[in-house]
Design a protein around this motif. Sequence first.
Motif, PDB file in Angstrom:
ATOM      1  N   VAL A  62       0.840  -1.203   0.000  1.00 50.57           N
ATOM      2  CA  VAL A  62       0.000   0.000   0.000  1.00 50.57           C
ATOM      3  C   VAL A  62       0.874   1.252   0.000  1.00 50.57           C
ATOM      4  O   VAL A  62       0.615   2.218  -0.729  1.00 50.57           O
ATOM      5  CB  VAL A  62      -0.934   0.002   1.229  1.00 50.57           C
ATOM      6  CG1 VAL A  62      -1.638   1.356   1.365  1.00 50.57           C
ATOM      7  CG2 VAL A  62      -1.957  -1.111   1.118  1.00 50.57           C
ATOM      8  N   GLN A 104       2.459   1.896  -3.413  1.00 48.76           N
ATOM      9  CA  GLN A 104       1.477   2.405  -4.370  1.00 48.76           C
ATOM     10  C   GLN A 104       1.226   3.888  -4.144  1.00 48.76           C
ATOM     11  O   GLN A 104       1.057   4.657  -5.102  1.00 48.76           O
ATOM     12  CB  GLN A 104       0.167   1.610  -4.247  1.00 48.76           C
ATOM     13  CG  GLN A 104       0.236   0.201  -4.791  1.00 48.76           C
ATOM     14  CD  GLN A 104       0.553   0.168  -6.283  1.00 48.76           C
ATOM     15  OE1 GLN A 104       0.096   1.033  -7.062  1.00 48.76           O
ATOM     16  NE2 GLN A 104       1.338  -0.814  -6.701  1.00 48.76           N
ATOM     17  N   GLN A 105       1.183   4.305  -2.893  1.00 51.05           N
ATOM     18  CA  GLN A 105       0.999   5.722  -2.591  1.00 51.05           C
ATOM     19  C   GLN A 105       2.173   6.544  -3.117  1.00 51.05           C
ATOM     20  O   GLN A 105       1.984   7.616  -3.699  1.00 51.05           O
ATOM     21  CB  GLN A 105       0.859   5.942  -1.089  1.00 51.05           C
ATOM     22  CG  GLN A 105       0.761   7.415  -0.702  1.00 51.05           C
ATOM     23  CD  GLN A 105       0.574   7.627   0.786  1.00 51.05           C
ATOM     24  OE1 GLN A 105      -0.519   7.452   1.294  1.00 51.05           O
ATOM     25  NE2 GLN A 105       1.638   8.003   1.479  1.00 51.05           N
ATOM     26  N   SER A 142      -4.559   6.569   0.929  1.00 51.58           N
ATOM     27  CA  SER A 142      -4.226   5.482   1.851  1.00 51.58           C
ATOM     28  C   SER A 142      -4.743   5.868   3.236  1.00 51.58           C
ATOM     29  O   SER A 142      -3.971   6.200   4.129  1.00 51.58           O
ATOM     30  CB  SER A 142      -2.704   5.251   1.881  1.00 51.58           C
ATOM     31  OG  SER A 142      -2.033   6.472   2.167  1.00 51.58           O
TER      32      SER A 142
END
Length: 233
Positions: free
Chosen positions: A54, A57-58, A213
């Motif tokens: 995660v 990806q951010q 997120s």
Amino acid sequence: MDMSTRTDADLLSTLQISDSFFPLGSYSLSFGMESLSQLGLLKSEKEVSCILSVFLQQLSTLDCTAIRAVYSAAGRYDLELVRSIDRKLASFKNVKEFSEASRRTGRAMIRTVRAFKKSNLLSGFSDLVESKEAPGNYAVCLALACNALGISEERAVTILLYTSAVSLLGAGVRLGHVTHEQAQQILHSMKEEMTRCAKKSASIPWRSMRAFSPMLDVMGMQHVYLQSRMFSC
């Protein structure tokens, strides 16, 4: 300087700026991992791996995009554009602890590189940061430092992804959720994802930077309320 010598110089600069010996203070960052740990939401190696995914990806839609935009601005020596990119990036860092960590490591990056490498653009931006006319986020400062050292844009993006992953996994080790060996296994398994994230960032204009997120943001907000804290965020 022949091509092989130039490549070696680039590699050595990459190793220098991405090594834990480089004085950024990133060992004090957990990126929300400490909150997750104390709230009992981290229980296995798999969960640490998911959090890292995660996080990467951010970075791909925000900080990595900013790095690429700064390289473009640096090519035109457009200091005003660099400041605009920095301010845009800062607008997404709404968690106080994360914002302060980004600015603190950014200032450390500029200060350290300026000590051994002269760069008018880096010095000019440093003046803007010191006068509080620019936030001085880490990704922006990293891009300017790498550009000054002759490190390519692609390597700069990779440095951000890799060193951020190492910081998060290091926090996981210190919090007791993964062993050093498991952390290395996770890091190895994430190489393809880091490559995809780097590629993804190349397709996003800096004015379209984005981040989503909420879990990590909430954990960052919770950090100040923890009874005991090993990390600054």
